[in-house]
Write a protein that holds these residues in place. Sequence first.
Motif, PDB file in Angstrom:
ATOM      1  N   ALA A  97     -24.049  29.815   2.843  1.00 30.59           N
ATOM      2  CA  ALA A  97     -24.849  30.845   2.193  1.00 30.59           C
ATOM      3  C   ALA A  97     -26.275  30.787   2.731  1.00 30.59           C
ATOM      4  O   ALA A  97     -27.012  31.759   2.663  1.00 30.59           O
ATOM      5  CB  ALA A  97     -24.833  30.659   0.691  1.00 30.59           C
ATOM      6  N   SER A  98     -26.668  29.641   3.291  1.00 27.53           N
ATOM      7  CA  SER A  98     -27.972  29.589   3.946  1.00 27.53           C
ATOM      8  C   SER A  98     -27.835  30.271   5.302  1.00 27.53           C
ATOM      9  O   SER A  98     -26.744  30.519   5.785  1.00 27.53           O
ATOM     10  CB  SER A  98     -28.446  28.148   4.102  1.00 27.53           C
ATOM     11  N   ASP A  99     -28.962  30.565   5.930  1.00 27.62           N
ATOM     12  CA  ASP A  99     -28.922  31.432   7.095  1.00 27.62           C
ATOM     13  C   ASP A  99     -28.829  30.676   8.408  1.00 27.62           C
ATOM     14  O   ASP A  99     -28.506  31.252   9.429  1.00 27.62           O
ATOM     15  CB  ASP A  99     -30.155  32.329   7.101  1.00 27.62           C
ATOM     16  N   ASP A 100     -29.132  29.398   8.404  1.00 28.49           N
ATOM     17  CA  ASP A 100     -29.166  28.690   9.677  1.00 28.49           C
ATOM     18  C   ASP A 100     -27.833  28.030   9.967  1.00 28.49           C
ATOM     19  O   ASP A 100     -26.954  27.977   9.126  1.00 28.49           O
ATOM     20  CB  ASP A 100     -30.285  27.650   9.657  1.00 28.49           C
ATOM     21  N   ASP A 101     -27.722  27.540  11.180  1.00 32.23           N
ATOM     22  CA  ASP A 101     -26.481  26.899  11.591  1.00 32.23           C
ATOM     23  C   ASP A 101     -26.192  25.682  10.711  1.00 32.23           C
ATOM     24  O   ASP A 101     -27.076  24.959  10.317  1.00 32.23           O
ATOM     25  CB  ASP A 101     -26.625  26.449  13.055  1.00 32.23           C
ATOM     26  N   VAL A 102     -24.942  25.528  10.390  1.00 28.56           N
ATOM     27  CA  VAL A 102     -24.513  24.364   9.626  1.00 28.56           C
ATOM     28  C   VAL A 102     -23.406  23.731  10.459  1.00 28.56           C
ATOM     29  O   VAL A 102     -22.432  24.384  10.779  1.00 28.56           O
ATOM     30  CB  VAL A 102     -23.912  24.792   8.270  1.00 28.56           C
ATOM     31  N   SER A 153     -21.172  37.265   6.182  1.00 32.53           N
ATOM     32  CA  SER A 153     -22.632  37.352   6.218  1.00 32.53           C
ATOM     33  C   SER A 153     -23.213  37.266   4.807  1.00 32.53           C
ATOM     34  O   SER A 153     -23.739  36.233   4.408  1.00 32.53           O
ATOM     35  CB  SER A 153     -23.068  38.647   6.919  1.00 32.53           C
ATOM     36  N   TRP A 154     -23.081  38.329   4.027  1.00 35.99           N
ATOM     37  CA  TRP A 154     -23.696  38.356   2.697  1.00 35.99           C
ATOM     38  C   TRP A 154     -23.090  37.325   1.755  1.00 35.99           C
ATOM     39  O   TRP A 154     -23.777  36.710   0.957  1.00 35.99           O
ATOM     40  CB  TRP A 154     -23.575  39.768   2.103  1.00 35.99           C
ATOM     41  N   GLU A 155     -21.775  37.161   1.830  1.00 32.45           N
ATOM     42  CA  GLU A 155     -21.113  36.137   0.999  1.00 32.45           C
ATOM     43  C   GLU A 155     -20.086  35.414   1.838  1.00 32.45           C
ATOM     44  O   GLU A 155     -18.892  35.712   1.780  1.00 32.45           O
ATOM     45  CB  GLU A 155     -20.435  36.788  -0.216  1.00 32.45           C
ATOM     46  N   PRO A 156     -20.557  34.448   2.641  1.00 33.79           N
ATOM     47  CA  PRO A 156     -19.648  33.818   3.608  1.00 33.79           C
ATOM     48  C   PRO A 156     -18.540  33.003   2.953  1.00 33.79           C
ATOM     49  O   PRO A 156     -18.796  32.165   2.093  1.00 33.79           O
ATOM     50  CB  PRO A 156     -20.571  32.905   4.428  1.00 33.79           C
ATOM     51  N   THR A 157     -17.319  33.292   3.363  1.00 35.36           N
ATOM     52  CA  THR A 157     -16.167  32.517   2.904  1.00 35.36           C
ATOM     53  C   THR A 157     -15.314  32.142   4.116  1.00 35.36           C
ATOM     54  O   THR A 157     -15.441  32.762   5.178  1.00 35.36           O
ATOM     55  CB  THR A 157     -15.278  33.312   1.923  1.00 35.36           C
ATOM     56  N   GLY A 158     -14.464  31.154   3.923  1.00 36.79           N
ATOM     57  CA  GLY A 158     -13.606  30.732   5.021  1.00 36.79           C
ATOM     58  C   GLY A 158     -13.186  29.297   4.824  1.00 36.79           C
ATOM     59  O   GLY A 158     -13.377  28.728   3.758  1.00 36.79           O
ATOM     60  N   ALA A 159     -12.614  28.735   5.868  1.00 36.53           N
ATOM     61  CA  ALA A 159     -12.185  27.332   5.807  1.00 36.53           C
ATOM     62  C   ALA A 159     -12.592  26.653   7.109  1.00 36.53           C
ATOM     63  O   ALA A 159     -12.551  27.277   8.172  1.00 36.53           O
ATOM     64  CB  ALA A 159     -10.670  27.279   5.644  1.00 36.53           C
ATOM     65  N   TRP A 160     -12.997  25.396   7.004  1.00 40.44           N
ATOM     66  CA  TRP A 160     -13.336  24.660   8.231  1.00 40.44           C
ATOM     67  C   TRP A 160     -12.044  24.284   8.942  1.00 40.44           C
ATOM     68  O   TRP A 160     -11.174  23.641   8.356  1.00 40.44           O
ATOM     69  CB  TRP A 160     -14.128  23.400   7.892  1.00 40.44           C
ATOM     70  N   LEU A 161     -11.919  24.701  10.191  1.00 38.15           N
ATOM     71  CA  LEU A 161     -10.741  24.333  10.987  1.00 38.15           C
ATOM     72  C   LEU A 161     -11.203  23.550  12.209  1.00 38.15           C
ATOM     73  O   LEU A 161     -12.271  23.838  12.775  1.00 38.15           O
ATOM     74  CB  LEU A 161      -9.995  25.580  11.474  1.00 38.15           C
ATOM     75  N   SER A 162     -10.388  22.596  12.624  1.00 41.08           N
ATOM     76  CA  SER A 162     -10.733  21.855  13.843  1.00 41.08           C
ATOM     77  C   SER A 162     -10.516  22.771  15.046  1.00 41.08           C
ATOM     78  O   SER A 162      -9.740  23.734  14.983  1.00 41.08           O
ATOM     79  CB  SER A 162      -9.860  20.605  13.970  1.00 41.08           C
ATOM     80  N   ILE A 163     -11.180  22.448  16.143  1.00 41.51           N
ATOM     81  CA  ILE A 163     -11.026  23.256  17.364  1.00 41.51           C
ATOM     82  C   ILE A 163      -9.552  23.224  17.809  1.00 41.51           C
ATOM     83  O   ILE A 163      -8.993  24.263  18.189  1.00 41.51           O
ATOM     84  CB  ILE A 163     -11.954  22.717  18.494  1.00 41.51           C
ATOM     85  N   ASP A 164      -8.929  22.064  17.712  1.00 41.38           N
ATOM     86  CA  ASP A 164      -7.518  21.967  18.115  1.00 41.38           C
ATOM     87  C   ASP A 164      -6.635  22.887  17.278  1.00 41.38           C
ATOM     88  O   ASP A 164      -5.734  23.548  17.807  1.00 41.38           O
ATOM     89  CB  ASP A 164      -7.017  20.516  17.970  1.00 41.38           C
ATOM     90  N   ASP A 165      -6.885  22.921  15.970  1.00 40.53           N
ATOM     91  CA  ASP A 165      -6.065  23.776  15.101  1.00 40.53           C
ATOM     92  C   ASP A 165      -6.287  25.256  15.424  1.00 40.53           C
ATOM     93  O   ASP A 165      -5.336  26.057  15.394  1.00 40.53           O
ATOM     94  CB  ASP A 165      -6.375  23.513  13.619  1.00 40.53           C
ATOM     95  N   ILE A 166      -7.520  25.621  15.726  1.00 39.31           N
ATOM     96  CA  ILE A 166      -7.801  27.028  16.071  1.00 39.31           C
ATOM     97  C   ILE A 166      -7.060  27.393  17.369  1.00 39.31           C
ATOM     98  O   ILE A 166      -6.383  28.424  17.453  1.00 39.31           O
ATOM     99  CB  ILE A 166      -9.323  27.273  16.235  1.00 39.31           C
ATOM    100  N   VAL A 167      -7.159  26.507  18.353  1.00 43.01           N
ATOM    101  CA  VAL A 167      -6.499  26.786  19.640  1.00 43.01           C
ATOM    102  C   VAL A 167      -4.985  26.866  19.450  1.00 43.01           C
ATOM    103  O   VAL A 167      -4.319  27.756  20.013  1.00 43.01           O
ATOM    104  CB  VAL A 167      -6.895  25.730  20.706  1.00 43.01           C
ATOM    105  N   ASP A 168      -4.431  25.979  18.616  1.00 39.93           N
ATOM    106  CA  ASP A 168      -2.982  26.028  18.343  1.00 39.93           C
ATOM    107  C   ASP A 168      -2.588  27.368  17.728  1.00 39.93           C
ATOM    108  O   ASP A 168      -1.570  27.960  18.100  1.00 39.93           O
ATOM    109  CB  ASP A 168      -2.572  24.909  17.378  1.00 39.93           C
TER     110      ASP A 168
END
Length: 258
Positions: free
Chosen positions: A11-16, A62-77
Amino acid sequence: MPVASDVSGLASDDDVEGEGLPINELFYSLQGEGKLAGVPSVFIRTSGCNLRCWFCDSYHTSWEPTGAWLSIDDIVDEVRGYENTDHVVLTGGEPMIHEQSVRLLDELAEYGYHTTVETNGTVYRDAAIDLASISPKLSSSTPIPTRDPKGDGEWEMRHEKRRINLEALANLIDEYDSQLKFVVTDPDDLSEIDELFDQIREEADTSVANDDVLLMPEGMTREELDEKRNDVAELAIERGYRYTPRLHVDLWNDEPGT
Ligand SMILES: C[S@@+](CC[C@H](N)C(=O)[O-])C[C@H]1O[C@@H](n2cnc3c(N)ncnc32)[C@H](O)[C@@H]1O
Ligand SMILES: Nc1nc2[nH]cc(C(=O)O)c2c(=O)[nH]1
Ligand code: SF4
Ligand SMILES: [Mg+2]
């Protein structure tokens, strides 16, 4: 893969930075915008953005960011699970605020994917990008109090201050194949596009042609586009710029995952 849990910190604007990337959705569709419109592609949508366009069609990044943290390997899979294409589109939110996007793009390149990055052009990173699809934000994107989908203009100044970074724009153009894709909300936007295009041409070493500039009508729904697309097409003809449809909206309206 639609995912919809809170992404803490975004919800903050900078990179996390966390493990991997915060992913809002990952899906297979046709590229709807730009020079590659019509190409079957896997879309990876990161969550979080450093801007707040009032018209953002990806509100939950953007306004209300939602999602799940995925590893790079899982995204590529997940990407590799879609076997019919070698085109990947990394979008958001703003994918370039995340350092881990570089790792993801490197991995995708190793597997031979063609990568398009949809970016607002405010952050430059050195990465395996085959097409930088840059959409610089005009003053008409600024969330003034009367055009704020969430608050009362709290983001106006921050958005205004950040939306153009000429150095990042020039770097993107100099380092990658690119297209400049402007969201047109009103014919008055055109003088600002002309002016910004001149400034970009002065700043970049690479020459940019008129047909590298694409005009895209603003609209999240088919009905909104019906109101604007012909006027925007006329403006493109007048200026010698390219017109780009929003093919996915024409085909599937505002259905998620398209
Ligand atoms: C959601 S943004 C994500 C990538 C990046 N943050 C950016 O703005 O380029 C993806 C694309 O959708 C465009 N866009 C967002 N909302 C729109 C709308 N209401 N009408 C037309 N285009 C829109 C953006 O300009 C950008 O080209
Ligand atoms: N089909 C389809 N094409 C797109 N091109 C750019 C998109 C984006 O949101 O960045 C997009 C999108 O959301 N869907
Ligand atoms: S820069 Fe892109 S993701 Fe961010 S608010 Fe604007 S359109 Fe949405
Ligand atoms: Mg989109």
